[in-house]
Write a protein that holds these residues in place. Structure first.
Motif, PDB file in Angstrom:
ATOM      1  N   LYS A  51      59.514  18.648 -36.054  1.00  0.00           N
ATOM      2  CA  LYS A  51      60.582  17.710 -36.379  1.00  0.00           C
ATOM      3  C   LYS A  51      61.891  18.409 -36.716  1.00  0.00           C
ATOM      4  CE  LYS A  51      57.590  13.973 -38.056  1.00  0.00           C
ATOM      5  NZ  LYS A  51      56.295  14.616 -37.978  1.00  0.00           N
ATOM      6  N   SER A  52      61.915  19.708 -36.774  1.00  0.00           N
ATOM      7  CA  SER A  52      63.136  20.433 -37.111  1.00  0.00           C
ATOM      8  C   SER A  52      63.650  21.267 -35.950  1.00  0.00           C
ATOM      9  CB  SER A  52      62.895  21.334 -38.336  1.00  0.00           C
ATOM     10  OG  SER A  52      62.673  20.545 -39.488  1.00  0.00           O
ATOM     11  N   PHE A  53      63.232  20.960 -34.740  1.00  0.00           N
ATOM     12  CA  PHE A  53      63.701  21.679 -33.563  1.00  0.00           C
ATOM     13  C   PHE A  53      64.249  20.691 -32.539  1.00  0.00           C
ATOM     14  CE2 PHE A  53      60.720  24.528 -35.504  1.00  0.00           C
ATOM     15  CZ  PHE A  53      61.279  25.780 -35.336  1.00  0.00           C
ATOM     16  N   ILE A  54      65.327  21.072 -31.893  1.00  0.00           N
ATOM     17  CA  ILE A  54      65.912  20.274 -30.823  1.00  0.00           C
ATOM     18  C   ILE A  54      65.811  21.083 -29.541  1.00  0.00           C
ATOM     19  CG2 ILE A  54      68.025  19.248 -29.917  1.00  0.00           C
ATOM     20  CD1 ILE A  54      68.881  18.696 -32.774  1.00  0.00           C
ATOM     21  N   TYR A  55      65.227  20.470 -28.510  1.00  0.00           N
ATOM     22  CA  TYR A  55      65.010  21.145 -27.237  1.00  0.00           C
ATOM     23  C   TYR A  55      65.969  20.563 -26.194  1.00  0.00           C
ATOM     24  CZ  TYR A  55      60.640  22.213 -29.647  1.00  0.00           C
ATOM     25  OH  TYR A  55      59.709  22.611 -30.559  1.00  0.00           O
ATOM     26  N   VAL A  56      66.684  21.425 -25.518  1.00  0.00           N
ATOM     27  CA  VAL A  56      67.644  21.005 -24.490  1.00  0.00           C
ATOM     28  C   VAL A  56      67.249  21.640 -23.157  1.00  0.00           C
ATOM     29  CG1 VAL A  56      70.059  20.968 -23.767  1.00  0.00           C
ATOM     30  CG2 VAL A  56      69.485  20.861 -26.202  1.00  0.00           C
TER      31      VAL A  56
ATOM     32  N   HIS B 151      62.368   9.469 -37.818  1.00  0.00           N
ATOM     33  CA  HIS B 151      63.445   8.492 -37.641  1.00  0.00           C
ATOM     34  C   HIS B 151      64.795   9.196 -37.518  1.00  0.00           C
ATOM     35  CE1 HIS B 151      65.640   4.726 -37.973  1.00  0.00           C
ATOM     36  NE2 HIS B 151      66.347   5.225 -38.969  1.00  0.00           N
ATOM     37  N   VAL B 152      65.036  10.188 -38.366  1.00  0.00           N
ATOM     38  CA  VAL B 152      66.301  10.928 -38.331  1.00  0.00           C
ATOM     39  C   VAL B 152      66.451  11.672 -37.010  1.00  0.00           C
ATOM     40  CG1 VAL B 152      67.619  12.803 -39.389  1.00  0.00           C
ATOM     41  CG2 VAL B 152      66.414  11.159 -40.832  1.00  0.00           C
ATOM     42  N   MET B 153      65.374  12.326 -36.570  1.00  0.00           N
ATOM     43  CA  MET B 153      65.443  13.095 -35.327  1.00  0.00           C
ATOM     44  C   MET B 153      65.567  12.180 -34.114  1.00  0.00           C
ATOM     45  SD  MET B 153      65.509  16.173 -36.311  1.00  0.00           S
ATOM     46  CE  MET B 153      65.269  17.090 -34.796  1.00  0.00           C
ATOM     47  N   ASP B 154      64.943  11.005 -34.175  1.00  0.00           N
ATOM     48  CA  ASP B 154      65.099  10.027 -33.096  1.00  0.00           C
ATOM     49  C   ASP B 154      66.564   9.626 -32.945  1.00  0.00           C
ATOM     50  OD1 ASP B 154      62.593   9.790 -32.013  1.00  0.00           O
ATOM     51  OD2 ASP B 154      61.955   8.207 -33.372  1.00  0.00           O
ATOM     52  N   ASN B 155      67.200   9.330 -34.071  1.00  0.00           N
ATOM     53  CA  ASN B 155      68.605   8.937 -34.040  1.00  0.00           C
ATOM     54  C   ASN B 155      69.489  10.053 -33.508  1.00  0.00           C
ATOM     55  OD1 ASN B 155      68.043   6.398 -35.042  1.00  0.00           O
ATOM     56  ND2 ASN B 155      68.422   6.961 -37.169  1.00  0.00           N
ATOM     57  N   MET B 156      69.208  11.288 -33.916  1.00  0.00           N
ATOM     58  CA  MET B 156      70.037  12.399 -33.470  1.00  0.00           C
ATOM     59  C   MET B 156      69.884  12.644 -31.971  1.00  0.00           C
ATOM     60  SD  MET B 156      72.269  14.644 -33.774  1.00  0.00           S
ATOM     61  CE  MET B 156      72.622  14.150 -35.468  1.00  0.00           C
ATOM     62  N   THR B 157      68.662  12.597 -31.460  1.00  0.00           N
ATOM     63  CA  THR B 157      68.472  12.819 -30.024  1.00  0.00           C
ATOM     64  C   THR B 157      69.106  11.690 -29.207  1.00  0.00           C
ATOM     65  OG1 THR B 157      66.262  11.822 -30.225  1.00  0.00           O
ATOM     66  CG2 THR B 157      66.393  14.218 -30.247  1.00  0.00           C
ATOM     67  N   LYS B 158      69.119  10.474 -29.753  1.00  0.00           N
ATOM     68  CA  LYS B 158      69.800   9.378 -29.070  1.00  0.00           C
ATOM     69  C   LYS B 158      71.301   9.619 -29.008  1.00  0.00           C
ATOM     70  CE  LYS B 158      66.384   5.808 -30.138  1.00  0.00           C
ATOM     71  NZ  LYS B 158      66.086   4.577 -30.933  1.00  0.00           N
ATOM     72  N   LEU B 159      71.859  10.122 -30.099  1.00  0.00           N
ATOM     73  CA  LEU B 159      73.287  10.452 -30.107  1.00  0.00           C
ATOM     74  C   LEU B 159      73.597  11.568 -29.113  1.00  0.00           C
ATOM     75  CD1 LEU B 159      74.142  10.370 -33.936  1.00  0.00           C
ATOM     76  CD2 LEU B 159      74.903   8.758 -32.184  1.00  0.00           C
ATOM     77  N   LEU B 160      72.734  12.571 -29.064  1.00  0.00           N
ATOM     78  CA  LEU B 160      72.952  13.691 -28.155  1.00  0.00           C
ATOM     79  C   LEU B 160      72.770  13.287 -26.693  1.00  0.00           C
ATOM     80  CD1 LEU B 160      71.123  16.526 -30.131  1.00  0.00           C
ATOM     81  CD2 LEU B 160      73.587  16.198 -29.891  1.00  0.00           C
TER      82      LEU B 160
ATOM     83  N   ARG C  55      74.852  13.447 -18.217  1.00  0.00           N
ATOM     84  CA  ARG C  55      73.687  12.845 -18.866  1.00  0.00           C
ATOM     85  C   ARG C  55      72.415  13.036 -18.035  1.00  0.00           C
ATOM     86  NH1 ARG C  55      74.340   6.954 -21.191  1.00  0.00           N
ATOM     87  NH2 ARG C  55      72.224   7.564 -21.803  1.00  0.00           N
ATOM     88  N   ASN C  56      72.561  12.902 -16.716  1.00  0.00           N
ATOM     89  CA  ASN C  56      71.398  13.091 -15.844  1.00  0.00           C
ATOM     90  C   ASN C  56      70.933  14.537 -15.822  1.00  0.00           C
ATOM     91  OD1 ASN C  56      71.408  10.375 -15.116  1.00  0.00           O
ATOM     92  ND2 ASN C  56      72.715  10.715 -13.344  1.00  0.00           N
ATOM     93  N   ALA C  57      71.840  15.461 -16.070  1.00  0.00           N
ATOM     94  CA  ALA C  57      71.491  16.881 -16.022  1.00  0.00           C
ATOM     95  C   ALA C  57      70.872  17.373 -17.318  1.00  0.00           C
ATOM     96  CB  ALA C  57      72.730  17.713 -15.703  1.00  0.00           C
ATOM     97  N   LEU C  58      70.990  16.585 -18.398  1.00  0.00           N
ATOM     98  CA  LEU C  58      70.510  17.015 -19.712  1.00  0.00           C
ATOM     99  C   LEU C  58      69.293  16.208 -20.140  1.00  0.00           C
ATOM    100  CD1 LEU C  58      73.910  17.327 -21.633  1.00  0.00           C
ATOM    101  CD2 LEU C  58      72.554  19.171 -20.635  1.00  0.00           C
ATOM    102  N   GLU C  59      68.311  16.923 -20.651  1.00  0.00           N
ATOM    103  CA  GLU C  59      67.138  16.284 -21.265  1.00  0.00           C
ATOM    104  C   GLU C  59      67.016  16.843 -22.672  1.00  0.00           C
ATOM    105  OE1 GLU C  59      62.258  16.152 -20.846  1.00  0.00           O
ATOM    106  OE2 GLU C  59      63.485  16.773 -19.143  1.00  0.00           O
ATOM    107  N   ILE C  60      67.224  15.985 -23.675  1.00  0.00           N
ATOM    108  CA  ILE C  60      67.268  16.424 -25.071  1.00  0.00           C
ATOM    109  C   ILE C  60      66.155  15.728 -25.838  1.00  0.00           C
ATOM    110  CG2 ILE C  60      68.676  16.574 -27.150  1.00  0.00           C
ATOM    111  CD1 ILE C  60      71.140  16.465 -25.357  1.00  0.00           C
ATOM    112  N   SER C  61      65.358  16.516 -26.551  1.00  0.00           N
ATOM    113  CA  SER C  61      64.246  15.956 -27.315  1.00  0.00           C
ATOM    114  C   SER C  61      63.972  16.847 -28.517  1.00  0.00           C
ATOM    115  CB  SER C  61      62.986  15.844 -26.451  1.00  0.00           C
ATOM    116  OG  SER C  61      62.537  17.136 -26.078  1.00  0.00           O
ATOM    117  N   TYR C  62      63.102  16.371 -29.408  1.00  0.00           N
ATOM    118  CA  TYR C  62      62.685  17.195 -30.536  1.00  0.00           C
ATOM    119  C   TYR C  62      61.169  17.361 -30.554  1.00  0.00           C
ATOM    120  CZ  TYR C  62      61.194  12.945 -32.980  1.00  0.00           C
ATOM    121  OH  TYR C  62      60.559  11.772 -33.342  1.00  0.00           O
TER     122      TYR C  62
END
Length: 376
Positions: A246-251, A84-93, A226-233
């Protein structure tokens, strides 16, 4: 008789193969034309299509104090941030707010890719010039408050120590109390000045950002980012939900036909993303903050679709080649079957059930020429 002829003229596979074999040159020509046209279309669609970008990975872990980030095992708190925390963070990013921050300077003012319209650009620069000194003053006031806070904490600690031993510090206690009161008053004054400076700076910065957000180029710029970036965990190699990292962010960065923009995004991502995550990540119980650090080294912007034009041309060539061949086959068969003449003496015997007494051969031009030469 006519019914028998109609029934017997039904086409079979052998008839189809014989018709196609007789028209093999036409079919080969259709294959070649399909390949040429398809390859040409593929090249025309992709010859100027170049995607530039790279991938950057960040490791996120909570910290217990300012000195424990590197002394603890990174993986000791692996998975501390839930889905849930990582979902919220990736949405913000992935939001417009974060995309906007990629184009702000160190003072929080728009600096990159300003509008091309001279009037709009001049107005933003004017607003920036008015806001920048106020931001500097606010930061100075913040530093002054930090100094006053440290002085107050020290005075409070000294006074509390004297209060704990009244007999020993009976004479020094009044002076310590006066110093504490003075430090408290100075801290209160500093906080008031800091609040006023922050409000003034915030108002000036918002004025610049608000005007920038109303320009015609703003939405296009933010959408491009936004179209150029794909951010996920999500770990792409994970086979089940339990294996998700769950502790990694991929850009992933991918920009069409603009290498400079891709390099700008990479440069800003490396600076802004860690700061944004550390400031906005929900902190687990028992920790004081978040640490976000880049863990990849090979993050240079490169051409992502090398050979894309050739592959696309081959794909289109194969598709149109097959389509042209099928259409040619159908056309040849249909044209052949629409001709109701009996062109083979075998069919004459089959349809009318009578023997063929003789066949007049087809005399070609070449054969006629040869016969004329012999007669001469």
């Amino acid at each position: 008789m006519e019914e028998r002829i109609r029934i017997q003229e039904d086409i079979g596979l052998s008839d189809i193969f014989r018709i196609l074999l007789r028209k093999i040159k036409i079919l080969i020509l259709a294959l070649l034309l399909g390949a040429i046209v398809g390859g040409g279309i593929g090249l025309a669609k992709t010859r100027n299509v170049h995607y530039y970008g790279t991938s950057v990975d960040f490791y996120v872990n909570p910290k217990t104090d300012e000195t424990s980030v590197n002394s603890e095992s990174q993986y000791g708190v692996y998975g501390a941030y839930g889905q849930h925390v990582m979902d919220n963070m990736t949405k913000l990013l992935s939001s417009d707010i974060f995309a906007e921050k990629l184009f702000l300077d160190e003072y929080g003012l728009p600096s990159q890719y300003l509008p091309t319209d001279a009037t709009e650009k001049a107005k933003i620069q004017e607003l920036n010039a008015a806001a920048k000194p106020l931001v500097i003053i606010a930061r100075e006031k913040d530093n002054e408050t930090a100094i006053k806070q440290a002085a107050y904490d020290k005075a409070f600690e000294e006074y509390e120590h004297m209060v704990a031993f009244p007999d020993k510090y009976k004479d020094e206690a009044p002076a310590a109390k006066a110093a504490l009161d003075s430090a408290k008053a100075a801290l209160t004054t500093a906080k008031t000045a800091e609040k006023a400076a922050e409000d003034a700076a915030k108002e000036a910065v918002n004025a610049s950002l608000t005007y920038w957000g109303r320009t015609s180029s703003y939405q296009s710029l933010i959408s491009s980012a936004r179209n150029a970036l794909e951010i996920s965990y999500y770990d792409t190699a994970a086979t089940s939900e339990e294996d998700l990292a769950k502790s990694f962010i991929y850009v992933k960065i991918s920009v069409l036909n603009d290498k400079d923009f891709a390099e700008l995004l990479l440069e800003r991502i490396l600076i802004v993303l860690p700061e944004y995550v550390e400031a906005n990540m929900a902190v687990p119980t028992g920790y004081i903050g978040t640490n976000c650090q880049k863990i990849t080294r090979l993050d240079k912007v490169t051409l992502l679709n090398d050979g894309y034009a050739l592959k696309t041309a081959i794909k289109y060539a194969l598709i149109l080649c097959a389509a042209a061949f099928v259409v040619a086959c159908i056309t040849v068969v249909v044209i052949d079957r629409s001709n109701k003449r009996l062109r083979y003496y075998e069919r004459t015997m089959e349809n009318f059930k009578i023997p063929v007494l003789g066949v007049i051969p087809t005399i070609t031009n070449e054969r006629q020429t040869n016969e004329s030469e012999v007669q001469q």
